[in-house]
Design an enzyme around this catalytic site. Structure first.
Site, PDB file in Angstrom:
ATOM      1  CG  ASP A  66      -2.257   0.669   0.968  1.00  0.00           C
ATOM      2  OD1 ASP A  66      -2.246   1.910   1.069  1.00  0.00           O
ATOM      3  OD2 ASP A  66      -3.286   0.026   0.681  1.00  0.00           O
ATOM      4  CG  ASP A 113      -6.374   6.018  -1.899  1.00  0.00           C
ATOM      5  OD1 ASP A 113      -7.506   6.511  -1.987  1.00  0.00           O
ATOM      6  OD2 ASP A 113      -5.776   5.852  -0.814  1.00  0.00           O
ATOM      7  NE  ARG A 143     -12.140   1.035   0.701  1.00  0.00           N
ATOM      8  CZ  ARG A 143     -11.148   1.757   1.225  1.00  0.00           C
ATOM      9  NH1 ARG A 143      -9.890   1.471   0.956  1.00  0.00           N
ATOM     10  NH2 ARG A 143     -11.402   2.753   2.051  1.00  0.00           N
ATOM     11  CG  ASP A 180      -9.530   4.303   4.867  1.00  0.00           C
ATOM     12  OD1 ASP A 180     -10.044   4.373   3.732  1.00  0.00           O
ATOM     13  OD2 ASP A 180      -8.361   4.641   5.114  1.00  0.00           O
TER      14      ASP A 180
HETATM   15  C1  GLA Z   1      -6.676   5.733   2.033  1.00  0.00           C
HETATM   16  C2  GLA Z   1      -7.160   4.340   1.660  1.00  0.00           C
HETATM   17  C3  GLA Z   1      -6.501   3.320   2.564  1.00  0.00           C
HETATM   18  C4  GLA Z   1      -5.000   3.405   2.413  1.00  0.00           C
HETATM   19  C5  GLA Z   1      -4.533   4.819   2.704  1.00  0.00           C
HETATM   20  C6  GLA Z   1      -3.058   5.008   2.353  1.00  0.00           C
HETATM   21  O1  GLA Z   1      -7.077   6.099   3.302  1.00  0.00           O
HETATM   22  O2  GLA Z   1      -8.553   4.265   1.735  1.00  0.00           O
HETATM   23  O3  GLA Z   1      -6.963   2.024   2.244  1.00  0.00           O
HETATM   24  O4  GLA Z   1      -4.645   3.013   1.118  1.00  0.00           O
HETATM   25  O5  GLA Z   1      -5.263   5.775   1.958  1.00  0.00           O
HETATM   26  O6  GLA Z   1      -2.596   6.300   2.610  1.00  0.00           O
END
Ligand code: GLA
Length: 726
Positions: A400, A476, A538, A542
């Site tokens: 990530d 993202d 998504r 989160d």
């Molecule tokens: C966002 C995404 C998370 C992760 C963070 C990384 O919040 O939704 O899943 O990838 O960024 O900074």
């Protein structure tokens, strides 16, 4: 209950007064930060009117930094009467940190601000519950609630609907918890008011539900004191404690159970646990690891391989490529000292054939977050094989955020930072073991973690990732908000644009790159995700390892999305929160109870969700392994029809979700979202969704169970079953 609607003019939206509750839908907002804004007499008439069901970026042109809300509200004296005269502000969740005043009196603070000692920390997921001294309230007159908010990243401020003013209940003054101690648990009742009541304790067996101990005792606890009672907790036992004070209608409850393992151990003979199909575009590299559990070493054989695809018989890894489109029926065979097993499988070669089942693997975010390193990725990759998770189909190893170097090279190439000395070598290692390599970026100029994004370098980034052997991109939104907010276009096309652009460059690479969109479900991404040829998107914000977060993500955000999922295109409710998580270099055991963890994995299995493990694989314990490596539970997730479950019944805190499977059976989850155990007639539950069966299969226990029985479903727990074809 009588509802009285009071219209407070445009600025306040609607105020709803119920007997015990005042609901506030909105207030006034302005960006910036000034201590004078907490004063009740401050003139905020020029501030912007906003409602609380959308984040501030959706309402005003402002993203990161400080903003203030001021809420004007008449608080009726009817809220004053009761055992305790205080009132409670329930402001809902606020992104990220806040400090709140009522009529100039400080009533609470959650999270911290950048200038605080220790710096900024977010509490975006937590409900703000502030109990207010009654002497600060102007009863039956206008009151001013001032809320100072600091936001970092999306979304900002109030974003989860109405705030409330309520009369506090027992749970607002007293807390009953079960805290672990040597050899068991202690029940702790902490209270800020004197209370006399009854404490009941039961200890039962997790597997059979039989009550083994039931005790009741009277207790009195003075204000600001706590009562401690200790209980031993043997393995597979559940302790429930209930406290009631007759002055308050509701009870306090707490329950713990030791982790309990339902998945039977795998046989020593080979057993195939992987997906039944795997797809690849013509000419793209085939990377596939045969997922057989059983005693090692094992020898592998495959019948029916097309020209160009080869098998490593010791590792069970397919490689090579196939230029000719078609569906190739294969037979896998694995042999070890205990026996030999074969499984039918289809290798699909075609333009539209990637992501035919939801991706299974690992992602670094929920455990390591910005502290991820190549070493940590390697440790999890090695453990995926050594601990046997690869034998259940887990194959993606996804890095990530926080791998990116601070600057691009003079040629404009994105580079890895010092924590990742050799990305190409990492990719080669993964591929040699039949694992796949995932990476992360943003369509903005920076990522959520503040690292470099791909804006204006999309083509070159896709080329670099191809050189490294990347097989999965999580893309993202984050820093792209700057571009989006600056533009006048807020239509669906504006949401689509950055994702379409990157997909064009990904498709130009001579390898398959699973394209995973991450923009939290904005702009109804499920309606256009397949159009940008994304393989998953998504659907929500989160996730965190709390029941509230799991509940909102799983049970509030996913209903109704099933029509949009199918082979090649999946709804992604976010990564798994079992095992050790922490979003930093310091980890803790998931705060979900064992029952909640069964609920989590069962729901993700039903939802055909991406199964990306969020804990270090090398630190996985037996309980977590049991959650992740139940071949019957995973087979539902990987079912080749790809029909995501729909929510069929919502009743008395219970929910039933079901999906049909390619073999003509149905998978059904009966979820108890209540805080106490609920007895359920299985036949009755199945009848509600039009199913009849004499026997059904309990997927976690992997055994047939009668339908004419009553099953005790634990708090926040599940009965996860598959109906037969009868
Ligand atoms: C966002 C995404 C998370 C992760 C963070 C990384 O919040 O939704 O899943 O990838 O960024 O900074």
């Amino acid at each position: 209950m009588k509802r009285l609607l009071i219209c407070f003019g445009l600025f306040l939206g609607t105020l709803t007064l119920m007997a015990q509750e005042l609901s506030i839908e909105g207030g006034r907002f302005r960006k910036g930060d000034d201590p004078a804004w907490s004063a009740p007499a401050f003139d905020d008439s020029s501030w912007q009117e906003v409602t609380f069901n959308q984040s501030w970026e959706e309402l005003v042109d402002y993203a990161n930094g400080y903003g203030w809300y001021r809420i004007h509200v008449v608080i009726p004296s009817s809220l004053k009467k009761g055992v305790v005269e205080a009132i409670m502000l329930d402001l809902g969740a606020i992104d990220d940190s806040d400090q709140t005043w009522l009529n100039g009196h400080p009533v609470g603070k959650d999270g911290t601000f950048p200038e605080d000692p220790g710096g900024y920390s977010s509490e975006w997921g937590r409900r703000r519950h502030y109990i207010v001294d009654p002497s600060w309230v102007r009863w039956d007159r206008e009151n001013i609630i001032a809320v100072r908010v600091y936001n970092y990243g999306d979304p900002g401020g109030f974003y989860r609907g109405a705030a409330k003013i309520t009369k506090p209940s027992l749970k607002d003054f007293a807390k009953l918890s079960l805290l672990s101690e040597e050899g068991g648990y202690k029940a702790v009742l902490t209270t800020s008011v004197k209370t006399t009541g009854t404490l009941q304790v039961t200890v039962s067996d997790v597997m059979t539900g039989a009550t083994e101990v039931a005790k009741t005792q009277k207790v009195t606890v003075p204000a600001w004191k706590e009562k401690l009672l200790s209980y031993a907790l043997a393995p597979q036992k559940r302790i429930s404690v209930t406290y009631s004070d007759p002055r308050f209608p509701e009870e306090l409850k707490a329950e713990v159970c030791s982790p309990y393992i339902l998945t039977p151990p795998a046989p020593a003979t080979p057993r195939y646990n992987g997906p039944l199909v795997f797809g690849v575009r013509p000419g793209s590299p085939v990377i596939f690891r045969l997922a057989f559990s059983g005693e090692k070493p094992m020898q592998y054989a495959v019948e029916g391989l097309p020209e160009g695809v080869v098998l490593d018989p010791d590792k069970g890894v397919l490689s090579g490529s196939c230029a000719v489109e078609g569906d190739y029926p294969l037979v896998f065979t694995a042999t070890n000292a205990k026996g030999s097993t074969s499984a039918r499988f289809t290798l699909c070669v075609g333009e539209d054939k990637i992501g035919l089942t939801p991706p299974m693997g690992w992602n670094s975010w929920n455990c390591w977050a910005l502290s991820v390193s190549q070493e940590k990725v390697m440790a999890s990759a090695a453990a995926l094989i050594n601990r046997g998770l690869a034998d259940y189909g887990y194959c993606y190893m996804n890095i990530d955020d926080a791998w990116e170097a601070e600057f691009r090279t003079p040629e404009g190439r994105i580079a890895a930072n010092e924590k990742f000395p050799d990305m190409k070598a990492l990719g080669d290692y993964l591929h040699a073991n039949g694992l796949k390599f995932g990476i992360y970026s943003s369509p903005g100029d920076h990522t959520c973690g503040g690292y470099l994004g791909s804006l204006d370098h999309e083509q070159l980034d896709a080329e670099v990732w191809n050189e490294w052997g990347v097989d999965y991109l999580k893309y993202d939104w984050c820093g792209y908000s700057k571009v989006f907010d600056a533009g006048r276009d807020k239509s669906e096309a504006a949401y689509i644009r950055p994702y379409l652009k990157m997909q064009q460059y990904l498709r130009e690479q001579p390898r398959d790159i699973f394209y995973s969109l991450c923009q939290y479900g904005w702009g109804k991404v499920w309606e256009w995700g397949a159009f940008v040829d994304a393989n998953s998107w998504r659907t929500s914000h989160d996730i965190q390892d709390t029941w509230e977060s799991l509940y909102v993500t799983g049970f509030e955000r996913q209903p109704g999305l099933h029509p949009y999922a199918g082979p090649g295109h999946w709804n992604d409710p976010d990564m798994l929160i079992v095992g050790k998580v922490g979003w930093s270099s310091s980890l803790h055991d998931s705060r979900l109870t064992p029952d909640e963890q069964y609920t989590h994995i069962s729901l993700w299995s039903l939802l055909a969700a991406n199964m990306l493990i969020g804990c270090p694989i090398d630190l996985i314990d037996d309980f977590t392994f049991n959650l992740l490596c139940n071949n019957e539970v995973n087979a539902v997730n990987q079912d080749i029809l790809g029909h995501q479950a729909h929510q069929d019944v919502v009743e008395d805190g219970m929910q039933i979700w079901s999906r049909d499977l390619y073999d003509g059976t149905n998978a059904v989850g009966i979820f108890n979202l209540n805080g106490t155990t609920v007895p359920v007639s299985l036949a009755g539950a199945l009848a509600k969704i039009g199913l009849q069966a004499r026997t059904v299969r309990d997927l976690w226990r992997q055994q047939d169970i009668p339908t004419d029985a009553i099953y005790q479903i634990p708090p926040h727990g599940v009965l996860y079953i598959k109906t037969g074809k009868e």
